[in-house]
Scaffold this motif. Structure first.
Motif, mmCIF file in Angstrom:
data_model
loop_
_atom_site.group_PDB
_atom_site.id
_atom_site.type_symbol
_atom_site.label_atom_id
_atom_site.label_comp_id
_atom_site.label_asym_id
_atom_site.label_seq_id
_atom_site.Cartn_x
_atom_site.Cartn_y
_atom_site.Cartn_z
ATOM 1 N N ARG A 95 14.792 0.595 0.176
ATOM 2 C CA ARG A 95 16.250 0.660 0.376
ATOM 3 C C ARG A 95 16.620 1.661 1.467
ATOM 4 N NH1 ARG A 95 16.261 0.262 -5.404
ATOM 5 N NH2 ARG A 95 16.911 -1.846 -5.968
ATOM 6 N N ALA A 96 15.989 2.827 1.446
ATOM 7 C CA ALA A 96 16.285 3.868 2.425
ATOM 8 C C ALA A 96 15.995 3.395 3.849
ATOM 9 C CB ALA A 96 15.481 5.131 2.114
ATOM 10 N N ARG A 97 15.039 2.509 3.990
ATOM 11 C CA ARG A 97 14.671 1.988 5.308
ATOM 12 C C ARG A 97 15.412 0.694 5.660
ATOM 13 N NH1 ARG A 97 11.034 5.365 3.796
ATOM 14 N NH2 ARG A 97 9.466 6.279 5.149
ATOM 15 N N GLY A 98 16.295 0.258 4.771
ATOM 16 C CA GLY A 98 17.069 -0.944 5.032
ATOM 17 C C GLY A 98 16.251 -2.222 4.984
ATOM 18 N N ILE A 99 15.151 -2.207 4.229
ATOM 19 C CA ILE A 99 14.285 -3.376 4.128
ATOM 20 C C ILE A 99 14.733 -4.210 2.923
ATOM 21 C CG2 ILE A 99 11.919 -4.178 3.740
ATOM 22 C CD1 ILE A 99 11.018 -1.499 5.056
ATOM 23 N N PRO A 100 15.224 -5.419 3.155
ATOM 24 C CA PRO A 100 15.645 -6.254 2.023
ATOM 25 C C PRO A 100 14.441 -6.690 1.192
ATOM 26 C CG PRO A 100 15.812 -7.498 4.065
ATOM 27 C CD PRO A 100 15.396 -6.101 4.438
ATOM 28 N N PHE A 101 14.635 -6.744 -0.119
ATOM 29 C CA PHE A 101 13.560 -7.172 -1.008
ATOM 30 C C PHE A 101 14.143 -7.649 -2.324
ATOM 31 C CE2 PHE A 101 14.373 -2.877 -2.284
ATOM 32 C CZ PHE A 101 14.107 -2.822 -3.643
ATOM 33 N N PRO A 131 11.955 -11.053 1.652
ATOM 34 C CA PRO A 131 12.447 -12.315 2.207
ATOM 35 C C PRO A 131 12.165 -12.441 3.706
ATOM 36 C CG PRO A 131 14.180 -11.216 0.956
ATOM 37 C CD PRO A 131 13.037 -10.276 1.043
ATOM 38 N N VAL A 132 12.155 -11.300 4.383
ATOM 39 C CA VAL A 132 11.796 -11.249 5.797
ATOM 40 C C VAL A 132 10.518 -10.428 5.878
ATOM 41 C CG1 VAL A 132 12.491 -10.495 8.101
ATOM 42 C CG2 VAL A 132 14.214 -11.339 6.489
ATOM 43 N N PRO A 133 9.393 -11.050 6.235
ATOM 44 C CA PRO A 133 8.128 -10.310 6.240
ATOM 45 C C PRO A 133 8.135 -9.160 7.239
ATOM 46 C CG PRO A 133 7.793 -12.618 6.851
ATOM 47 C CD PRO A 133 9.241 -12.437 6.642
ATOM 48 N N LEU A 134 7.354 -8.144 6.918
ATOM 49 C CA LEU A 134 7.136 -7.017 7.812
ATOM 50 C C LEU A 134 5.808 -7.219 8.534
ATOM 51 C CD1 LEU A 134 7.932 -4.012 5.437
ATOM 52 C CD2 LEU A 134 9.431 -5.035 7.154
ATOM 53 N N LEU A 135 5.662 -6.585 9.658
ATOM 54 C CA LEU A 135 4.388 -6.564 10.353
ATOM 55 C C LEU A 135 3.803 -5.169 10.166
ATOM 56 C CD1 LEU A 135 2.652 -8.461 12.052
ATOM 57 C CD2 LEU A 135 3.669 -7.435 14.084
ATOM 58 N N VAL A 136 2.661 -5.097 9.487
ATOM 59 C CA VAL A 136 2.006 -3.823 9.204
ATOM 60 C C VAL A 136 0.584 -3.897 9.753
ATOM 61 C CG1 VAL A 136 1.230 -2.241 7.401
ATOM 62 C CG2 VAL A 136 3.383 -3.472 7.118
ATOM 63 N N HIS A 159 4.409 -10.102 3.084
ATOM 64 C CA HIS A 159 5.478 -10.828 2.407
ATOM 65 C C HIS A 159 5.824 -10.206 1.054
ATOM 66 C CE1 HIS A 159 5.359 -14.351 5.153
ATOM 67 N NE2 HIS A 159 4.115 -13.930 5.328
ATOM 68 N N TRP A 160 4.934 -9.392 0.533
ATOM 69 C CA TRP A 160 5.153 -8.769 -0.767
ATOM 70 C C TRP A 160 4.422 -7.430 -0.810
ATOM 71 C CZ3 TRP A 160 0.535 -7.841 -3.138
ATOM 72 C CH2 TRP A 160 -0.539 -8.668 -2.811
ATOM 73 N N VAL A 161 4.878 -6.549 -1.721
ATOM 74 C CA VAL A 161 4.234 -5.257 -1.931
ATOM 75 C C VAL A 161 4.032 -5.076 -3.429
ATOM 76 C CG1 VAL A 161 4.397 -2.753 -1.612
ATOM 77 C CG2 VAL A 161 5.413 -4.293 0.088
ATOM 78 N N ASP A 162 2.835 -4.646 -3.790
ATOM 79 C CA ASP A 162 2.561 -4.319 -5.188
ATOM 80 C C ASP A 162 2.102 -2.872 -5.252
ATOM 81 O OD1 ASP A 162 2.685 -5.695 -7.793
ATOM 82 O OD2 ASP A 162 0.630 -4.979 -7.971
ATOM 83 N N SER A 163 2.714 -2.124 -6.145
ATOM 84 C CA SER A 163 2.477 -0.696 -6.298
ATOM 85 C C SER A 163 1.494 -0.452 -7.433
ATOM 86 C CB SER A 163 3.825 -0.031 -6.608
ATOM 87 O OG SER A 163 3.666 1.316 -6.949
ATOM 88 N N LYS A 164 0.467 0.343 -7.152
ATOM 89 C CA LYS A 164 -0.511 0.702 -8.177
ATOM 90 C C LYS A 164 -0.590 2.221 -8.264
ATOM 91 C CE LYS A 164 -1.737 -3.419 -9.304
ATOM 92 N NZ LYS A 164 -1.151 -3.929 -10.520
ATOM 93 N N ALA A 165 -0.244 2.780 -9.411
ATOM 94 C CA ALA A 165 -0.272 4.232 -9.614
ATOM 95 C C ALA A 165 -1.677 4.657 -10.042
ATOM 96 C CB ALA A 165 0.768 4.645 -10.640
ATOM 97 N N THR A 166 -2.654 4.275 -9.222
ATOM 98 C CA THR A 166 -4.058 4.578 -9.481
ATOM 99 C C THR A 166 -4.746 4.840 -8.151
ATOM 100 O OG1 THR A 166 -4.767 2.276 -9.281
ATOM 101 C CG2 THR A 166 -4.165 3.022 -11.482
ATOM 102 N N PHE A 167 -6.007 5.217 -8.236
ATOM 103 C CA PHE A 167 -6.867 5.275 -7.064
ATOM 104 C C PHE A 167 -7.474 3.885 -6.907
ATOM 105 C CE2 PHE A 167 -11.023 5.730 -5.089
ATOM 106 C CZ PHE A 167 -10.688 6.442 -3.946
#
Length: 104
Positions: free
Chosen positions: A20-26, A46-51, A57-65
């Protein structure tokens, strides 16, 4: 366990705040579930990023190593279904990762 789940939820919140802070819709995992999606990454873009030259197209967060064994398990049980439904994505390991999985 409860502490691990709480840490995971906290990191998902951080991810949402950063997008949200970066204005990236999701679309959030909750929004995807409301739409009836069976498999839900933490954020669908909805709008893919180039990384690093790759579409995300999607991000999944893992609170692990991210070690190779757990990454392989996640890839088989979660990430493959995200790729099949939404195309390529990004996994964010909040506590670092083994560089052996960097390009998988």
């Amino acid at each position: 366990d409860a502490a691990r789940r709480l840490t995971g939820l906290q990191q998902e919140l951080v991810l949402s705040q950063e997008l949200r802070a970066r204005g990236i819709p999701f679309l959030s995992e909750e929004q995807l579930r409301e739409r009836g999606e069976a498999k839900t990454p933490d954020a669908l873009l909805p709008v893919p990023l180039l990384v690093r030259g790759r579409q995300v197209h999607w991000v999944d967060s893992k609170a692990t190593f991210g070690d190779p064994a757990s990454h392989a398990e996640y890839a088989a049980t979660q990430f493959a279904s995200y790729v099949n439904r939404y195309a390529s994505g990004l996994v964010l390991y909040w506590f670092g990762f083994d560089e052996a999985i960097d390009d998988s």
